[in-house]
Design a protein around this motif. Structure first.
Motif, PDB file in Angstrom:
ATOM      1  N   GLN A 170     -60.560   3.630 -52.389  1.00 44.05           N
ATOM      2  CA  GLN A 170     -59.121   3.444 -52.587  1.00 44.05           C
ATOM      3  C   GLN A 170     -58.560   4.329 -53.696  1.00 44.05           C
ATOM      4  O   GLN A 170     -57.348   4.288 -53.961  1.00 44.05           O
ATOM      5  CB  GLN A 170     -58.820   1.966 -52.944  1.00 44.05           C
ATOM      6  CG  GLN A 170     -59.490   0.929 -52.061  1.00 44.05           C
ATOM      7  CD  GLN A 170     -59.283   1.160 -50.587  1.00 44.05           C
ATOM      8  OE1 GLN A 170     -58.170   1.398 -50.122  1.00 44.05           O
ATOM      9  NE2 GLN A 170     -60.392   1.115 -49.824  1.00 44.05           N
ATOM     10  N   LYS A 173     -54.722   5.899 -54.330  1.00 42.74           N
ATOM     11  CA  LYS A 173     -53.642   5.156 -53.682  1.00 42.74           C
ATOM     12  C   LYS A 173     -52.672   4.602 -54.742  1.00 42.74           C
ATOM     13  O   LYS A 173     -52.978   4.555 -55.932  1.00 42.74           O
ATOM     14  CB  LYS A 173     -54.201   4.014 -52.833  1.00 42.74           C
ATOM     15  CG  LYS A 173     -54.932   4.510 -51.588  1.00 42.74           C
ATOM     16  CD  LYS A 173     -55.362   3.347 -50.694  1.00 42.74           C
ATOM     17  CE  LYS A 173     -56.053   3.851 -49.431  1.00 42.74           C
ATOM     18  NZ  LYS A 173     -56.470   2.744 -48.538  1.00 42.74           N
ATOM     19  N   SER A 174     -51.518   4.203 -54.271  1.00 43.85           N
ATOM     20  CA  SER A 174     -50.442   3.792 -55.177  1.00 43.85           C
ATOM     21  C   SER A 174     -50.653   2.382 -55.728  1.00 43.85           C
ATOM     22  O   SER A 174     -51.263   1.536 -55.078  1.00 43.85           O
ATOM     23  CB  SER A 174     -49.090   3.827 -54.456  1.00 43.85           C
ATOM     24  OG  SER A 174     -48.810   5.139 -53.995  1.00 43.85           O
ATOM     25  N   GLY A 181     -52.850  -4.043 -50.162  1.00 46.07           N
ATOM     26  CA  GLY A 181     -53.414  -3.072 -49.227  1.00 46.07           C
ATOM     27  C   GLY A 181     -52.713  -3.050 -47.885  1.00 46.07           C
ATOM     28  O   GLY A 181     -51.804  -3.820 -47.638  1.00 46.07           O
ATOM     29  N   SER A 183     -52.407   0.372 -47.954  1.00 42.97           N
ATOM     30  CA  SER A 183     -51.928   1.651 -48.494  1.00 42.97           C
ATOM     31  C   SER A 183     -51.626   1.581 -49.980  1.00 42.97           C
ATOM     32  O   SER A 183     -51.547   2.613 -50.646  1.00 42.97           O
ATOM     33  CB  SER A 183     -50.670   2.097 -47.746  1.00 42.97           C
ATOM     34  OG  SER A 183     -49.635   1.135 -47.879  1.00 42.97           O
ATOM     35  N   ALA A 184     -51.468   0.400 -50.541  1.00 44.97           N
ATOM     36  CA  ALA A 184     -51.156   0.244 -51.959  1.00 44.97           C
ATOM     37  C   ALA A 184     -51.670  -1.109 -52.428  1.00 44.97           C
ATOM     38  O   ALA A 184     -51.822  -2.046 -51.629  1.00 44.97           O
ATOM     39  CB  ALA A 184     -49.650   0.351 -52.188  1.00 44.97           C
ATOM     40  N   GLY A 256     -51.629   4.818 -60.606  1.00 45.39           N
ATOM     41  CA  GLY A 256     -52.164   4.341 -59.338  1.00 45.39           C
ATOM     42  C   GLY A 256     -53.591   3.842 -59.521  1.00 45.39           C
ATOM     43  O   GLY A 256     -53.969   3.365 -60.595  1.00 45.39           O
TER      44      GLY A 256
END
Length: 274
Positions: A170, A173-174, A181, A183-184, A256
């Motif tokens: 990960q 990622k932001s 999750g 994506s963030a 991040g």
């Protein structure tokens, strides 16, 4: 010839019939007039005439004036009532404004108190982290604890290896507050997701995650341990120790998800879940 013939007669000459008729007519007219006047006088004397022709006009005027006065009185009463309502509304508005101002001041004071309390806690947390950093540095400098001892085994196996593999996947990622999750993440969302994929259920927030396992000292860390910042049960940040003195965590919106050494931001404590 008579001896009196030369003497002018003292008798008045006879008047003609027409003259006499005229005079008789005039006299009759006069007498008729007098008779009518007398009759009128008698009638007037018998029953006096009352002048009532002006009364309807006077009564109408008085009624109009009374109506006008009533209208003026009613209008004045309406004006007084309107003014009273305005005064009451103004008084009510002033009272409400005073109440709102008092509530605003109270809320401002409460907000200030909370801000001061938050600042105090943050200062205490910074002081705790500074103390921990000093302790780690002193331990490292004195040689009482080697790197392998203070960071534990650098090779993870089994479930710990799977957790570490997940968090490293990960990286980059932001950081999004409240995200879990894929994506963030936020800090506790990343830790929860890492253990969930090996079948271990952890609480969602960092305060609860800081007490979810067995407390371990920072000098006895093993890969897969959960690091926390702040007090146990009141932690404000968590991450996963990955070995070799490194950890992976969702730090903040600026960085991040990153991998950093313990010296970058020394944790307060750790728990062992596996």
């Amino acid at each position: 010839m008579s001896h009196t013939a030369h003497i002018r007669s003292h008798r008045k000459p006879r008047r003609s019939a027409s003259t006499l008729a005229m005079r008789a007519g005039v006299a009759g007219g006069v007498l008729s007039t007098l008779a009518v006047a007398g009759a009128s006088g008698s009638a007037n004397a018998a029953e006096p005439v009352t002048q009532t022709l002006e009364l309807p006009t006077l009564t109408a005027d008085l009624a109009a004036q009374a109506a006008k006065s009533a209208d003026a009185t009613q209008q004045a009463a309406a004006n007084y009532q309107l003014q009273a309502e305005r005064d009451a509304a103004a008084t009510k508005a002033a009272k409400q404004a005073k109440t709102d101002l008092a509530e605003a001041k109270q809320k401002a004071a409460e907000a200030k108190k909370k801000a001061e309390e938050a600042a105090r806690k943050a200062a205490a947390a910074r002081a705790s982290r500074t103390t921990e950093r000093t302790t780690l540095s002193a331990t490292s400098d004195s040689g009482s604890t080697s790197t392998s001892t203070s960071t534990g085994s650098s090779t993870a196996t089994g479930s710990a290896a799977a957790v570490i593999s997940f968090v490293k996947a990960q990286l980059g990622k932001s950081y999004v507050l409240g995200a879990s999750g894929p994506s963030a993440y936020d800090c506790s969302g990343l830790v929860q997701a890492a253990f969930k994929q090996i079948g271990v259920s952890l609480p969602r927030v960092s305060q609860d995650q800081s007490t979810a396992g067995t407390q371990v000292s920072l000098s006895n860390l093993q890969p897969g341990d959960v690091l926390y910042w702040g007090g146990a049960g009141s932690a404000y940040h968590v991450a996963v120790y990955v070995g070799d003195g490194m950890f992976v965590g969702a730090q903040n919106p600026s960085t991040g998800i990153v991998e950093k050494p313990l010296s970058y931001d020394p944790p307060t404590g750790a728990v062992r879940v596996l």
